[in-house]
Design an enzyme around this catalytic site. Sequence first.
Site, PDB file in Angstrom:
ATOM      1  N   SER A  65      -8.261  -5.707   0.647  1.00  0.00           N
ATOM      2  CA  SER A  65      -8.338  -5.120   1.994  1.00  0.00           C
ATOM      3  C   SER A  65      -9.760  -4.955   2.513  1.00  0.00           C
ATOM      4  O   SER A  65      -9.940  -4.659   3.697  1.00  0.00           O
ATOM      5  CB  SER A  65      -7.645  -3.770   2.020  1.00  0.00           C
ATOM      6  OG  SER A  65      -6.263  -3.950   1.854  1.00  0.00           O
TER       7      SER A  65
ATOM      8  N   LYS B 287     -10.486  -6.908   5.476  1.00  0.00           N
ATOM      9  CA  LYS B 287     -10.101  -6.457   6.819  1.00  0.00           C
ATOM     10  C   LYS B 287     -11.318  -6.088   7.654  1.00  0.00           C
ATOM     11  O   LYS B 287     -11.299  -6.175   8.882  1.00  0.00           O
ATOM     12  CB  LYS B 287      -9.157  -5.249   6.713  1.00  0.00           C
ATOM     13  CG  LYS B 287      -7.823  -5.582   6.067  1.00  0.00           C
ATOM     14  CD  LYS B 287      -6.999  -4.323   5.762  1.00  0.00           C
ATOM     15  CE  LYS B 287      -5.669  -4.713   5.106  1.00  0.00           C
ATOM     16  NZ  LYS B 287      -4.921  -3.525   4.611  1.00  0.00           N
TER      17      LYS B 287
ATOM     18  N   TYR C 176      -3.684 -14.521   6.168  1.00  0.00           N
ATOM     19  CA  TYR C 176      -3.927 -13.160   5.681  1.00  0.00           C
ATOM     20  C   TYR C 176      -4.011 -13.108   4.150  1.00  0.00           C
ATOM     21  O   TYR C 176      -4.910 -12.479   3.586  1.00  0.00           O
ATOM     22  CB  TYR C 176      -2.812 -12.248   6.196  1.00  0.00           C
ATOM     23  CG  TYR C 176      -2.897 -10.821   5.730  1.00  0.00           C
ATOM     24  CD1 TYR C 176      -3.843  -9.943   6.251  1.00  0.00           C
ATOM     25  CD2 TYR C 176      -2.022 -10.341   4.762  1.00  0.00           C
ATOM     26  CE1 TYR C 176      -3.905  -8.625   5.824  1.00  0.00           C
ATOM     27  CE2 TYR C 176      -2.078  -9.027   4.336  1.00  0.00           C
ATOM     28  CZ  TYR C 176      -3.021  -8.174   4.864  1.00  0.00           C
ATOM     29  OH  TYR C 176      -3.071  -6.871   4.434  1.00  0.00           O
TER      30      TYR C 176
ATOM     31  N   TYR D  41      -6.997   4.239   4.025  1.00  0.00           N
ATOM     32  CA  TYR D  41      -5.569   4.517   4.222  1.00  0.00           C
ATOM     33  C   TYR D  41      -5.350   6.019   4.377  1.00  0.00           C
ATOM     34  O   TYR D  41      -6.097   6.690   5.076  1.00  0.00           O
ATOM     35  CB  TYR D  41      -4.742   3.962   3.051  1.00  0.00           C
ATOM     36  CG  TYR D  41      -5.059   2.550   2.721  1.00  0.00           C
ATOM     37  CD1 TYR D  41      -4.959   1.555   3.694  1.00  0.00           C
ATOM     38  CD2 TYR D  41      -5.486   2.183   1.453  1.00  0.00           C
ATOM     39  CE1 TYR D  41      -5.244   0.236   3.403  1.00  0.00           C
ATOM     40  CE2 TYR D  41      -5.771   0.868   1.143  1.00  0.00           C
ATOM     41  CZ  TYR D  41      -5.653  -0.102   2.126  1.00  0.00           C
ATOM     42  OH  TYR D  41      -5.944  -1.390   1.828  1.00  0.00           O
TER      43      TYR D  41
ATOM     44  N   VAL E 251      -7.241  -2.938  -2.889  1.00  0.00           N
ATOM     45  CA  VAL E 251      -6.464  -2.659  -4.100  1.00  0.00           C
ATOM     46  C   VAL E 251      -6.968  -3.420  -5.322  1.00  0.00           C
ATOM     47  O   VAL E 251      -6.489  -3.188  -6.435  1.00  0.00           O
ATOM     48  CB  VAL E 251      -4.949  -2.955  -3.938  1.00  0.00           C
ATOM     49  CG1 VAL E 251      -4.286  -1.959  -3.018  1.00  0.00           C
ATOM     50  CG2 VAL E 251      -4.712  -4.374  -3.498  1.00  0.00           C
TER      51      VAL E 251
END
Lengths: 308, 308, 308, 308
Positions: free
Chosen positions: A64, A67, A191, A243, A261
């Site tokens: 992530s 991102k 992705y 998150y 992660v």
Amino acid sequence: MDSLKPLLDEIVADLRARTDKGRVADYIPQLAKVSADKFAIAVAPLSGPVVTAGDADEPFSIQSISKLFTLTLALGQIGDRVWDRVGREPSGNAFNSIVQLEHEQGRPRNPFVNAGAIAVTDIILGGHRPKEAIGEILRFVRFLANDDAINIDRLVAQSEQAHGDRNMALAHFMRSFGVIQHPPAEVLGVYFHQCAIAMNCRQLAQAGLFLAANGRNPLTGFNVVSSPRARRINALMMTCGHYDGAGDFAFRVGLPGKSGVGGGILAIVPNRAVVAVWAPGLDANGNSLLGTAALELLVQRTGWSVFG
Amino acid sequence: MDSLKPLLDEIVADLRARTDKGRVADYIPQLAKVSADKFAIAVAPLSGPVVTAGDADEPFSIQSISKLFTLTLALGQIGDRVWDRVGREPSGNAFNSIVQLEHEQGRPRNPFVNAGAIAVTDIILGGHRPKEAIGEILRFVRFLANDDAINIDRLVAQSEQAHGDRNMALAHFMRSFGVIQHPPAEVLGVYFHQCAIAMNCRQLAQAGLFLAANGRNPLTGFNVVSSPRARRINALMMTCGHYDGAGDFAFRVGLPGKSGVGGGILAIVPNRAVVAVWAPGLDANGNSLLGTAALELLVQRTGWSVFG
Amino acid sequence: MDSLKPLLDEIVADLRARTDKGRVADYIPQLAKVSADKFAIAVAPLSGPVVTAGDADEPFSIQSISKLFTLTLALGQIGDRVWDRVGREPSGNAFNSIVQLEHEQGRPRNPFVNAGAIAVTDIILGGHRPKEAIGEILRFVRFLANDDAINIDRLVAQSEQAHGDRNMALAHFMRSFGVIQHPPAEVLGVYFHQCAIAMNCRQLAQAGLFLAANGRNPLTGFNVVSSPRARRINALMMTCGHYDGAGDFAFRVGLPGKSGVGGGILAIVPNRAVVAVWAPGLDANGNSLLGTAALELLVQRTGWSVFG
Amino acid sequence: MDSLKPLLDEIVADLRARTDKGRVADYIPQLAKVSADKFAIAVAPLSGPVVTAGDADEPFSIQSISKLFTLTLALGQIGDRVWDRVGREPSGNAFNSIVQLEHEQGRPRNPFVNAGAIAVTDIILGGHRPKEAIGEILRFVRFLANDDAINIDRLVAQSEQAHGDRNMALAHFMRSFGVIQHPPAEVLGVYFHQCAIAMNCRQLAQAGLFLAANGRNPLTGFNVVSSPRARRINALMMTCGHYDGAGDFAFRVGLPGKSGVGGGILAIVPNRAVVAVWAPGLDANGNSLLGTAALELLVQRTGWSVFG
């Protein structure tokens, strides 16, 4: 920054001795097999060489953290129209939750939850073919890190795809509201590849330098983003980068950061440095347990918190 | 700070000219009757006199900004045990939502949503009688602002109480889970009084100074909180201080801040200054519309964002 | 049943005169183009000929009424193990909601919301290829209605598929929890074809006869299901057959029923008859507005409510 | 009905032998101390004497079964305007959930969840004082059962009040939306007393007779409600009478029924009889475990399901 090396070594020694290392992500075999004993830290100052300790030259799956790079890329492509598709608020929910999408007409809360990142990838996909978009993202990350050795781990990407039902659900759901425009299989093809980019802590710290330096990469001299945009991306990392653990990360570490992660965290010290850590064991929110602890220690010792 | 006065005057002139002033809170008559044309700004530097512009000596209802002071007070009373009762994460919901309380066993997400602030007030109430707790909170705010002229607007407090069903629901709900311990009517008796504290921007800016100065109030020399605790409170303001608009406030302003439905916002510039603004018209999330715009302008001109 | 024909004619005349006809489903063009003026009713008694009025020989898209037939088929295939995958409770949510799936580990609330019906179709798919499963479902419906002229409207099926993102999201989401086992594209390939079965009211009433006659189809003499299973399917229709309007349908009509967005409703009068109505305009919950009104009238006049 | 007595004895013997008796409600001591071994069943036919077995003359706390009586009373007072305040749909949530109230502007889903029953009690309270309203409810229940020996257990009422935070939360929440109009403490004062009505199975079965007999109480000859209203109340019991277990109760038993956490269930067999059962142990949804099993057995043996 000369005094950093002993401090980083001390942090590595401290954390390696801890017994609760969290839980390595196991939803795909490629991540599950990574040892929970890995630990690395790298600090890239605005000028001068990167200082590292631990396994800082071993690549890991950035997941992530990608991102952050795709958001930056999409902002470069269509500017603030990104915010027509994606919000800027913390979600108060798990990274892969679909509940808010239903309550909020398919619009993801922010670009750092899965749904939001998928919507950003849909923007990057534009009229291109998936393969081209993947290439563009990889080139952009290499450009940011000033290192052409960075690559995608294809096995990870394939494995993500084989376990991608939850993300496919998010993509189809958003598409039913017109929030994403390409076929979900194509968007997720891109992705999953961006998530599978492998970098080491040294490379990661370098790739984040533009965010600590008002948008200009000091390694290359290129202006990646404007100074206000760099600040705004940092703000998003602070409020949404971990998150449903963003509040706790701000509370304990006090720096803008983005986790993955794979166990990596990229943290920005505005006008000073960038820090990348890697420790594969995760906490309940999916953020690196020892990585967060390492950053907390580092900030305590250096006084680098943005909060005073 | 000499150059600040003309800048503040300019900001006041700019904002006074705007036609969209947001919507003044109207859930109680005492707030509804405040003119949307009021506007004030005050900057308290770490040393030297407060610089103001607009209606900076006119008191207004601080409302939820009081949550910042009661949190600080409760932390002083029972330390980090506060976090056994209240979380530290943004909610992703409206300030008065009860949904997450049901999903999360009555534990409020953070001390700045209504439920969390009520739980903090329950801590302060301790074994005392409501009148004593109210007195203690008022004394603490006067001590922070170094100004004994600060008072509670009893009409506002009574009116809040008469329209307090939603907050009573939150309190009873938390009590059913054991999260608050006193009778809801008593806890809310205190809570409505703390919300009804009236301050002007000058006083408010002074009351926040300890947060910009590593926990020590430069006006009085008293250490209000430790340096790490000041940083942590700032972090909470950043991630949770503007309800479901915290992400946007961080994105646009880039400072820790706490808003109230009276139209006030208190913002912290670590190691530099504290800014208080007041403009009664609110945006959809219940935060001051022009107050936020004023802070955005101020930060653009001064470069005071914590994000670089 | 001789006196039924004038009553049905009267109901048709009454309803045709109403001006508020509801809103024809328009999410796919094939449904949107159906005239809101269509109206049909057919009553199939346990013995003797079907009595009809209005457009009772004109086929329409049965849509979610097919969920009743696939549930019956799946129960025949794997028995009560169906309930390991799907619940039996009303949802309190829209037919296509995904929220409860997240809160309840991917297990659909009942076989008549979209998610539940998709899970049932996954059961029927078994080890077969989609084309075979579609054939099996069609044969089963023909067998129930004792009419081999029933067919699938391929244009409707294709159009559903082209607008199927929301259902794809449900399927992928359930698959991420292991609730469905086949690839979502295959399951939905079957699902969209079952929804596209075209029947007229006469055929539909006949197809439901086994549920009014203790599980035995009086047209053919075949035992479709056991008597207790017929009762249980009727019970599910009563509590879950009209999405988030099931309570209202029970309140007003008092019969087990299953609706479809094509405007059809199949209602069971245990031990007496089956009623099929068709009026394409829908109410806010997606149930036929005039179809419900017609059943309400019919039950008032006949006293057929199961509730006394 | 002569053959009923041996059947009821058989059911009692069967159920008394079961080892899993569910869990007796323990949120107040007065309920917690009831023995899980109690078991009673009573069948009141439309004419002729009540047939009973087990502890059918021992009173127990009817709890939520009272919601049926207060709904009937409120309908008698203000007619269908009741439905302006309360919905008629199953909730898909626990009996004491507050989540839907927030999503649906404070309007309870149906009169049989706690929030809905509190809103109904607010209607009954009208302009009266709580004591008068309590008296009116008690008189109405005695009138229905044709038995003046029925009373309220004041200890239970007081204990409910002392543990009433969750219900107070529901009441205040609804009041913030204007759904209830009296002070929550007054409404709940009445509500807790109605829940504390103590009846035995014989009395309870008699009190429900009007619902099986088209609105007319055959014991007294009084028309309690019109025939259509009796049907509609039965319909509500079917879809909403067992909280989030209504679907399962309809599936297994196939009769309109209302349960209470005291372990009682009242079930209506339209045009035939009324059944009351009592077994204090509850299932996960708060419905009597063995009471449901007893009704399932009874319906299997008598064929009394409304579903064929």
